[in-house]
Design a protein around this motif. Structure first.
Motif, PDB file in Angstrom:
ATOM      1  N   TRP A 283       0.813  -1.208   0.000  1.00 24.53           N
ATOM      2  CA  TRP A 283       0.000   0.000   0.000  1.00 24.53           C
ATOM      3  C   TRP A 283       0.851   1.265   0.000  1.00 24.53           C
ATOM      4  O   TRP A 283       0.397   2.340  -0.441  1.00 24.53           O
ATOM      5  CB  TRP A 283      -0.936   0.007   1.201  1.00 24.53           C
ATOM      6  CG  TRP A 283      -0.250   0.075   2.532  1.00 24.53           C
ATOM      7  CD1 TRP A 283       0.158  -0.960   3.307  1.00 24.53           C
ATOM      8  CD2 TRP A 283       0.109   1.265   3.261  1.00 24.53           C
ATOM      9  NE1 TRP A 283       0.749  -0.518   4.453  1.00 24.53           N
ATOM     10  CE2 TRP A 283       0.729   0.850   4.461  1.00 24.53           C
ATOM     11  CE3 TRP A 283      -0.034   2.626   3.013  1.00 24.53           C
ATOM     12  CZ2 TRP A 283       1.215   1.760   5.393  1.00 24.53           C
ATOM     13  CZ3 TRP A 283       0.450   3.532   3.953  1.00 24.53           C
ATOM     14  CH2 TRP A 283       1.052   3.090   5.118  1.00 24.53           C
ATOM     15  N   GLU A 287       0.187   4.179  -2.675  1.00 28.55           N
ATOM     16  CA  GLU A 287      -0.118   5.576  -2.327  1.00 28.55           C
ATOM     17  C   GLU A 287       0.821   6.539  -3.040  1.00 28.55           C
ATOM     18  O   GLU A 287       0.396   7.600  -3.528  1.00 28.55           O
ATOM     19  CB  GLU A 287      -0.011   5.760  -0.810  1.00 28.55           C
ATOM     20  CG  GLU A 287      -0.407   7.156  -0.366  1.00 28.55           C
ATOM     21  CD  GLU A 287       0.000   7.455   1.062  1.00 28.55           C
ATOM     22  OE1 GLU A 287      -0.411   8.524   1.570  1.00 28.55           O
ATOM     23  OE2 GLU A 287       0.745   6.651   1.656  1.00 28.55           O
ATOM     24  N   PHE A 312      -6.186  -0.514   0.185  1.00 25.24           N
ATOM     25  CA  PHE A 312      -6.132   0.118   1.507  1.00 25.24           C
ATOM     26  C   PHE A 312      -6.982  -0.638   2.527  1.00 25.24           C
ATOM     27  O   PHE A 312      -6.601  -0.753   3.699  1.00 25.24           O
ATOM     28  CB  PHE A 312      -6.585   1.570   1.401  1.00 25.24           C
ATOM     29  CG  PHE A 312      -5.640   2.450   0.633  1.00 25.24           C
ATOM     30  CD1 PHE A 312      -4.277   2.218   0.664  1.00 25.24           C
ATOM     31  CD2 PHE A 312      -6.110   3.497  -0.142  1.00 25.24           C
ATOM     32  CE1 PHE A 312      -3.390   3.015  -0.042  1.00 25.24           C
ATOM     33  CE2 PHE A 312      -5.238   4.301  -0.856  1.00 25.24           C
ATOM     34  CZ  PHE A 312      -3.872   4.061  -0.808  1.00 25.24           C
ATOM     35  N   CYS A 315      -5.156  -3.759   3.604  1.00 31.46           N
ATOM     36  CA  CYS A 315      -3.988  -3.447   4.439  1.00 31.46           C
ATOM     37  C   CYS A 315      -4.372  -2.657   5.691  1.00 31.46           C
ATOM     38  O   CYS A 315      -3.486  -2.094   6.362  1.00 31.46           O
ATOM     39  CB  CYS A 315      -2.965  -2.665   3.624  1.00 31.46           C
ATOM     40  SG  CYS A 315      -2.313  -3.550   2.192  1.00 31.46           S
ATOM     41  N   GLN A 317      -5.701   0.198   6.088  1.00 31.21           N
ATOM     42  CA  GLN A 317      -5.475   1.644   5.993  1.00 31.21           C
ATOM     43  C   GLN A 317      -6.817   2.308   5.680  1.00 31.21           C
ATOM     44  O   GLN A 317      -7.080   2.775   4.580  1.00 31.21           O
ATOM     45  CB  GLN A 317      -4.430   1.943   4.911  1.00 31.21           C
ATOM     46  CG  GLN A 317      -3.102   1.266   5.116  1.00 31.21           C
ATOM     47  CD  GLN A 317      -2.429   1.694   6.408  1.00 31.21           C
ATOM     48  OE1 GLN A 317      -2.454   2.883   6.774  1.00 31.21           O
ATOM     49  NE2 GLN A 317      -1.811   0.745   7.097  1.00 31.21           N
ATOM     50  N   MET A 320      -7.067   6.171   4.517  1.00 30.60           N
ATOM     51  CA  MET A 320      -6.697   6.405   3.122  1.00 30.60           C
ATOM     52  C   MET A 320      -7.744   5.836   2.172  1.00 30.60           C
ATOM     53  O   MET A 320      -7.990   6.393   1.095  1.00 30.60           O
ATOM     54  CB  MET A 320      -5.317   5.803   2.840  1.00 30.60           C
ATOM     55  CG  MET A 320      -4.181   6.664   3.344  1.00 30.60           C
ATOM     56  SD  MET A 320      -2.584   6.133   2.744  1.00 30.60           S
ATOM     57  CE  MET A 320      -2.377   4.620   3.651  1.00 30.60           C
ATOM     58  N   ALA A 321      -8.371   4.725   2.572  1.00 36.32           N
ATOM     59  CA  ALA A 321      -9.438   4.166   1.743  1.00 36.32           C
ATOM     60  C   ALA A 321     -10.609   5.146   1.650  1.00 36.32           C
ATOM     61  O   ALA A 321     -11.185   5.346   0.570  1.00 36.32           O
ATOM     62  CB  ALA A 321      -9.892   2.827   2.311  1.00 36.32           C
TER      63      ALA A 321
END
Length: 593
Positions: A283, A287, A312, A315, A317, A320-321
């Motif tokens: 990820w 990014e 995301f 993982c 995250q 960020m998703a």
């Protein structure tokens, strides 16, 4: 001459008494006259002679060496020399003449032959990446094609668009050899295929696992500046499949993927690299590629954001998703059901049940069908938040969508009722499940029902469920026995709790600290002091057990016994908790008074 040479013909020429042969529409004509060849230095085709000028021969020889006698290089790939040689069709009868032919081969550079003739291009499949990655292993299929000879034809047709269209059609038809021959013939004649033909040829070569040849075509495209985003995407994807993620990422960086300089990239290239990152769940690089795409002024597509959200979420995250999802909505793109379901899943993990419910309703309004996993996750999130009615509404919607409730659904609904302190309703739901879908009952559902029995003090119901669990063949664990013992403790049935404890030991299920605490508390309130002493003697010393017994003795007026146990506790260096110290100080003060 127009009637003599066609694109479909393969012309084989020789000089200095070499045998001559021409193929025209499947008919061969051979010149047997050695005198003719000596006199005119030519080959006869159906009575027509093609005269060659020695001076022109030298000029074309020099031209050929310039075309194929050097090593093509760029900042990424070094392609080895492509050697052109004459393949004699007929052998001289005289050995001396054969030696003359061999001498002629040594004296002349056959890389420098003119564009007519049966020229054979032998391609070396060794190449090198500047990034330091290992050369691609040559597969059996690749070796067969490389070992076979790629012929360069004389092209009467000089229109680049027509020839490019032929390369395109042959590549789409998976005619690898024919497409390569026309491509090499165009290069040999100084013609340049267009980008569509080259991309189609790249795709054809990669489809047939000919990565080396595809890389050579790609080098030619970069040298002549006819690459497109599709070209880069094809090569990067192929490198990732063959050499792995690191090699593809190094190649992307060398192409200037993270820089803001002008390049032939498009969103397709970034999507390809994000997909490559997603295969290995990297990820961080995903990014970086996403941010680089933004800096270069590209707007992502649905594919871009779908891949980013899924990577995301996988993982963990979640922030960020959500950022990727919000950017997608701001760009006016309509998310698909995969993105919506992924975002609903991460909202339920973050406890944002209201946002998850809104997204769920948006899916229904947009004629999208949430899957069963999405529905279960939302029911579970609503249940944890104590929103029982909303949870059952989602359950009704799930059934209307055609999904069959599973054990995860029932467990989420039972937990929702338990969290809302609707223990009796939870037991009624469990009984309905037991009557209708007995095959779906598992240890988690039984434990949730036992938790409701514990809260209500229904020790008889708890015992009944315990016997049903053992009779159904389920592996009853320590937490299940603890719940039954706790139900007996709440109902003030210490002797029944002791019987369950003995049965638990007989079933070779190891009691833990929670088991002993429940038994001790029940025995204290039942004034079973002998059983309390026996438990303390037989189990491993534990500070929590001593605290529980001392507190129980103080509350039951057994101060002397509590004082002795407290001194014993201090001797074995156990630290009493605050409640134990407060009770001991209070009783010390009463005793001194």
């Amino acid at each position: 001459m127009a009637e003599l040479l066609r694109n479909s013909s393969s012309v084989i020429t020789t000089s200095n008494r070499f045998a001559c042969q021409a193929l025209f529409y499947g008919r061969a004509t051979t010149c047997d006259s050695a005198n003719c060849c000596r006199k005119y230095n030519c080959c006869l085709f159906d009575g027509l002679a093609i005269k060659s000028n020695r001076r022109r021969w030298a000029l074309r020889t020099r031209r050929m060496s310039l075309l194929y006698g050097f090593t093509k290089k760029n900042n990424l790939i070094i392609v080895s020399n492509m050697v052109a040689s004459i393949e004699p069709e007929l052998v001289s009868e005289d050995e001396e003449e054969y030696k003359l032919i061999e001498k002629t081969k040594e004296d002349h550079d056959f890389d420098s032959l003119p564009p007519w003739g049966n020229i054979v291009v032998k391609q070396d499949c060794d190449f090198e990446l500047k990034s330091g990655s290992q050369p691609v292993a040559v597969s059996k299929k690749l070796k067969m094609v490389v070992d076979s000879e790629i012929r360069v034809h004389f092209l009467e047709e000089r229109n680049e668009e027509i020839l490019s269209r032929r390369v395109l059609m042959l590549s789409r038809s998976n005619k690898v050899r024919s497409a390569l021959e026309i491509y090499e013939s165009m290069k040999f004649s100084g013609l340049r295929p267009n980008v569509h033909a080259c991309n189609s040829l790249l795709s054809c070569l990669l489809r047939n696992e000919l990565l080396d040849d595809a890389l050579r075509v790609f080098v030619f495209m970069r040298t002549n500046e006819i690459t497109s985003g599709h070209s880069y995407s094809l090569i990067l994807k192929a490198i990732a499949n063959v050499q792995g993620f690191d090699s593809a990422l190094n190649m992307f960086v060398e192409f200037g993927g993270y820089s803001t300089a002008k390049k032939d990239f498009d969103v397709l290239v970034y999507n390809t690299m994000i997909s490559v990152c997603g295969r290995v769940n990297n990820w961080i690089e995903a990014e970086k590629i996403w941010r680089s795409m933004q800096e270069n002024g590209y707007i992502g597509t649905r594919v871009t954001y779908s891949q980013l959200v899924c990577i995301f979420v996988r993982c963990n995250q979640n922030e960020m998703a959500l950022d990727a999802y919000n950017e997608m909505i701001q760009n006016g793109l309509k998310p698909g059901d995969d993105i919506m379901q992924a975002v609903i899943g991460l909202c339920t993990k973050e406890g944002k049940w209201d946002l998850a419910l809104n997204l769920f309703q948006c899916m229904l309004d947009g004629s999208l069908k949430p899957n069963q996993i999405c529905c279960n996750a939302l029911i579970n999130s609503l249940g944890k938040a104590g929103k029982v009615k909303l949870a059952f509404k989602v359950y009704d919607t799930m059934k209307s969508l055609g999904h069959t409730p599973d054990t995860y659904t029932w467990n989420a609904l039972l937990n929702a009722l338990y969290k809302a302190n609707q223990h009796a309703d939870a037991l009624r739901l469990f009984e309905s499940l037991k009557g209708d879908q007995n095959s779906q009952l598992n240890i988690q559902l039984y434990n949730t029902a036992l938790m409701s029995c514990q809260k209500l003090g229904l020790w008889e119901k708890a015992l009944q469920l315990l016997w049903q669990m053992e009779a159904s063949g389920l592996l009853v664990s320590t937490p299940s026995y603890n719940l039954v013992i706790s139900a007996c403790e709440v109902a003030r049935k210490p002797k029944v709790a002791l019987q369950v404890y003995e049965h638990m030991v007989h079933q070779k299920c190891t009691p833990d600290t929670f088991t002993h605490l429940a038994i001790i508390r029940g025995c204290i309130w039942g004034s079973l002091w002998a059983e309390v002493d026996e438990i303390l003697e037989n189990v491993a010393p534990d500070a929590s057990l001593y605290n529980a017994v001392i507190q129980g003795m103080c509350l039951r007026g057994k101060f002397k016994s509590a004082k002795k146990l407290y001194m014993r506790m201090r001797e074995i260096h156990f630290k009493p908790d605050g409640k134990t110290r407060a009770l001991m100080l209070q009783n010390f003060h009463k005793d001194s008074t």
